[in-house]
Design a protein around this motif. Structure first.
Motif, PDB file in Angstrom:
ATOM      1  N   THR A   1       0.838  -1.205   0.000  1.00 26.36           N
ATOM      2  CA  THR A   1       0.000   0.000   0.000  1.00 26.36           C
ATOM      3  C   THR A   1       0.869   1.249   0.000  1.00 26.36           C
ATOM      4  N   GLU A   2       1.941   1.161   0.808  1.00 25.30           N
ATOM      5  CA  GLU A   2       2.846   2.324   0.859  1.00 25.30           C
ATOM      6  C   GLU A   2       3.484   2.553  -0.502  1.00 25.30           C
TER       7      GLU A   2
ATOM      8  N   ALA B   1       0.985   3.952  -2.760  1.00 26.79           N
ATOM      9  CA  ALA B   1       0.752   5.368  -2.477  1.00 26.79           C
ATOM     10  C   ALA B   1       1.905   6.203  -3.013  1.00 26.79           C
ATOM     11  N   HIS B   2       3.109   5.638  -2.853  1.00 28.79           N
ATOM     12  CA  HIS B   2       4.299   6.341  -3.334  1.00 28.79           C
ATOM     13  C   HIS B   2       4.220   6.513  -4.853  1.00 28.79           C
TER      14      HIS B   2
ATOM     15  N   ARG C   1       1.670   8.948  -5.706  1.00 28.83           N
ATOM     16  CA  ARG C   1       2.168  10.318  -5.495  1.00 28.83           C
ATOM     17  C   ARG C   1       3.067  10.756  -6.632  1.00 28.83           C
TER      18      ARG C   1
ATOM     19  N   GLN D   1      -4.400   1.030 -11.050  1.00 28.87           N
ATOM     20  CA  GLN D   1      -4.416   2.312 -10.344  1.00 28.87           C
ATOM     21  C   GLN D   1      -5.720   3.063 -10.626  1.00 28.87           C
TER      22      GLN D   1
END
Ligand code: ADP
Length: 666
Positions: A406-407, A410-411, A414, A539
């Motif tokens: 998930t990180e 998210a990265h 971003r 995504q």
């Protein structure tokens, strides 16, 4: 090792082999008793036999000795009568003197019934006692007086002395008292007729087992037998006192056996029930994946199930009986584990369980969740602690991985967003920068063309030149940044859209659960493949589902209705009617689009959320368009919004060739 305070069933002790023999064990006392009874009966019979033989031998010897005495007595009487005859001849006595003779009187006194003197012509010379004389009371009273025998002594000058005597009296005088007590003694003839008897006319009871010995008195007494019948008959073995005892014993043993059998049956039934229960319990224990342990109040392990033993890699025998520190505690945090153990023993273990780290025997790390509960005995007293242990190593690892994913996602998001921001900025700034550059170039040209007499200030020219260069440089920098951030080219590969959707939705599952949103998937199983960058399309799916979830979380005007409303998101995949595209619909039952169109929603930096950046849909649209697809949005039929993404179906080379041929033919 000291004995534990209480002993719960140890798995190794469970289910001892079933003793089939034991079920018939109740019959063993009966069999032993019967064997004992048989032995006693055998002994009784043998001893009866021995007694009979002994009695018989004694009887024979007594009969022989009595016969000898009897014969001797009669012979003595015969001798005395002979002597009387000789005396009579010698003295030539007249009958009166004969009657007075002492030998005659003594003979009559002994057991002669009468004495008769016969002359040569067998005429009676004298007969004693006289017919008128009262007979001897003793003899008269004897019923056997009629049966008499006689002795005879011949006289040399002719004639004879005949002495009649009572055999009964002879018997009475011959048989000693002790023999008379032991036997009934009779004189019988060869036909069994009683000549004389010591029982004085009483009938002898014909009892079985009574022994009799008959001895001939020939030649003393012709056709006469001395018969001895034992008074004490040998009691038959089956009537003896021990036999009565044995019979009572057999009855007793029979009753006991019956009770024992009933008891054994009850025990067997209880044992069967216990075995079934034990088998069930052991099967259940073995099938458990949850570790179980019981500890006494000192913290000693008194019970461990197989699942726990397997979990930590130590055998049951190695674990049971252990006191802290436990072998599965991590070596680097023994002190900490001990503190936690003491806390638990003090009854302060968290009610909802606690998480800790253990150490497998092979050195592996184990994450476990432990729930402690008091262990009470049948009387309700606390005797220890029962713990159930869940191995959460794998779920935890998956959670960590998911968190990492998930990180990373998210990265990536971003970065993509930054790229998109940069692209938008580049796009937006490009025109002003180009304009600045053009204007500065124009001004510069204009100034250079001006009158040579009044040349432009070189400083101004230089500044203008620099301005143009800087503007161009700024444009290049922006472009480069965009190129750097979005340099990842789409990795187009044929693949299943359903799989992409499932992958994206799975990543949001936990978040949706937390928000209380129900997600349903309706995936067309016959969906054709698409050529797409799975990561990017995923995504888009994530973004659309997350937006729907955000919309559902928004406070509604009609807040009560919103609170009651079930939060639903539906993700569908389908093929468009013209078969050339596949479509993903993400619809929700949130507040809906409220008249906004897709262009407005996809505008960069458009957001109605407090923390929103307004780039999500913009990015989605550029991704979809990069795949030659389209992003659309409209109101969902049941209220709420529906976002649709269409992607072209992967066209096989053969299909393209066929289409081209069709076109050519037309
Ligand atoms: P952000 O999520 O940062 O606000 P987006 O570009 O993803 O940026 O969304 C833009 C706007 O579109 C959102 O702020 C919201 O107002 C609207 N929107 C997106 N999805 C939905 C939806 N399912 N229902 C209602 N409004 C939506």
């Amino acid at each position: 090792m000291p004995e534990p305070a209480f002993a719960p069933p140890h798995p190794a002790l469970a289910l001892p082999p079933r003793p089939r023999l034991r079920r018939g064990l109740w019959a063993l006392p009966l069999l032993l008793s019967l064997a004992f009874v048989a032995a006693v009966l055998g002994w009784l019979r043998a001893s009866e036999q021995a007694e009979l033989e002994e009695q018989r031998a004694e009887l024979i010897s007594d009969a022989l000795s009595l016969e000898a005495q009897f014969s001797a007595r009669i012979e003595r009487e015969a001798g005395l009568l002979q002597q009387l005859a000789q005396n009579l001849e010698r003295r030539s006595q007249a009958p009166p003197a004969f009657a007075a003779a002492s030998e005659v009187q003594q003979g009559l006194h002994r057991f002669w019934v009468s004495i008769t003197w016969l002359d040569a012509a067998n005429r009676i010379v004298a007969h004693l006692p006289e017919q008128t004389q009262a007979p001897d009371a003793r003899i008269v009273n004897t019923p056997s007086v009629g049966l008499s025998a006689h002795l005879q002594a011949r006289l040399a000058k002719g004639g004879a002395l005949v002495a009649r005597y009572s055999p009964t009296e002879v018997l009475r005088q011959t048989v000693p008292w002790w023999l008379a007590r032991k036997y009934d003694v009779r004189l019988v003839d060869s036909f069994g007729g009683v000549i004389a008897s010591t029982t004085e006319g009483r009938d002898l009871p014909t009892l079985p087992g009574r022994q009799t010995q008959r001895t001939s008195l020939e030649p003393t007494l012709a056709d006469a037998y001395l018969e001895l019948s034992a008074r004490d008959r040998v009691t038959p073995w089956y009537r003896s006192f021990p036999m009565t005892m044995v019979a009572g014993f057999v009855v007793l043993i029979g009753a006991i056996t019956w009770m024992l059998r009933r008891q054994v049956r009850d025990v067997s039934r209880a044992e069967r029930a216990w075995r079934t229960e034990a088998a069930w319990r052991s099967a259940m224990e073995d099938s458990l994946t949850v570790g179980l342990r019981a500890r006494d109040l000192q913290g000693r392990l008194v019970y461990v199930n197989r699942a726990l033993a397997d979990m930590v890699g130590w055998s049951l025998d190695e674990l049971v009986g252990r006191l802290p520190p436990m072998p599965y505690w991590p070596p680097d945090s023994v002190e900490q584990s001990m503190q936690r153990h003491e806390r638990n023993m003090a009854g302060q273990a968290p009610r909802g369980g606690y998480e800790t780290r253990w150490h497998h025997r092979d050195g592996r790390r184990l994450d476990v969740m432990i729930f402690e509960a008091p262990l009470v005995d049948a009387l309700g007293r606390q005797v220890g602690w029962m713990g159930s242990i869940l191995d959460i190593t794998e779920p935890k690892r998956l959670l960590d991985r998911e968190r990492g994913q998930t990180e990373t996602m998210a990265h990536h998001a971003r970065l993509t967003m930054l790229g998109e921001v940069a692209a938008t900025l580049a796009h937006e700034l490009n025109q002003p920068l180009t304009a600045i550059s053009s204007y500065s170039a124009g001004v510069l040209n204009s100034l250079q063309r001006t009158d040579a007499a009044q040349p432009a200030d070189p400083l101004v020219l230089r500044a203008l030149q620099r301005l143009g260069e800087q503007a161009a440089q700024a444009g290049r920098i922006v472009q480069r940044i965009r190129a750097f951030l979005t340099r990842r080219e789409p990795q187009l590969e044929p693949g299943s859209l359903n799989a992409i959707v499932e992958g994206g939705v799975a990543l949001l599952q936990r978040e949706l659960e937390r928000r209380g949103v129900q997600l349903s998937l309706q995936l067309d199983a016959n969906l054709p493949e698409v050529v797409a960058d799975a990561v990017l399309v995923e995504q888009v799916v994530i973004n659309l589902v997350r937006n729907a979830s955000d919309a559902l979380a928004e406070p509604d005007a009609n807040s009560d209705a919103a609170a009651l409303r079930e939060r639903r998101i539906e993700v569908r995949t389908l093929r468009t009617p013209d078969q050339r595209f596949v479509r993903i619909d993400v619809s929700d039952n949130g507040p809906g689009l409220q008249g906004r169109r897709i262009e407005a929603l996809c505008a960069p930096f458009y957001s109605t959320k407090v923390e929103g950046m307004g780039m999500g849909l913009a990015i989605c649209r550029s991704i979809v368009e990069a795949h030659h697809g389209a992003l659309d949005a409209h109101e969902a039929p049941g209220g709420g919004a529906c976002f649709s993404m269409t992607l072209p179906v992967a066209v096989s080379v053969v299909a393209v060739a066929a289409e081209a041929a069709e076109v050519a033919a037309a």
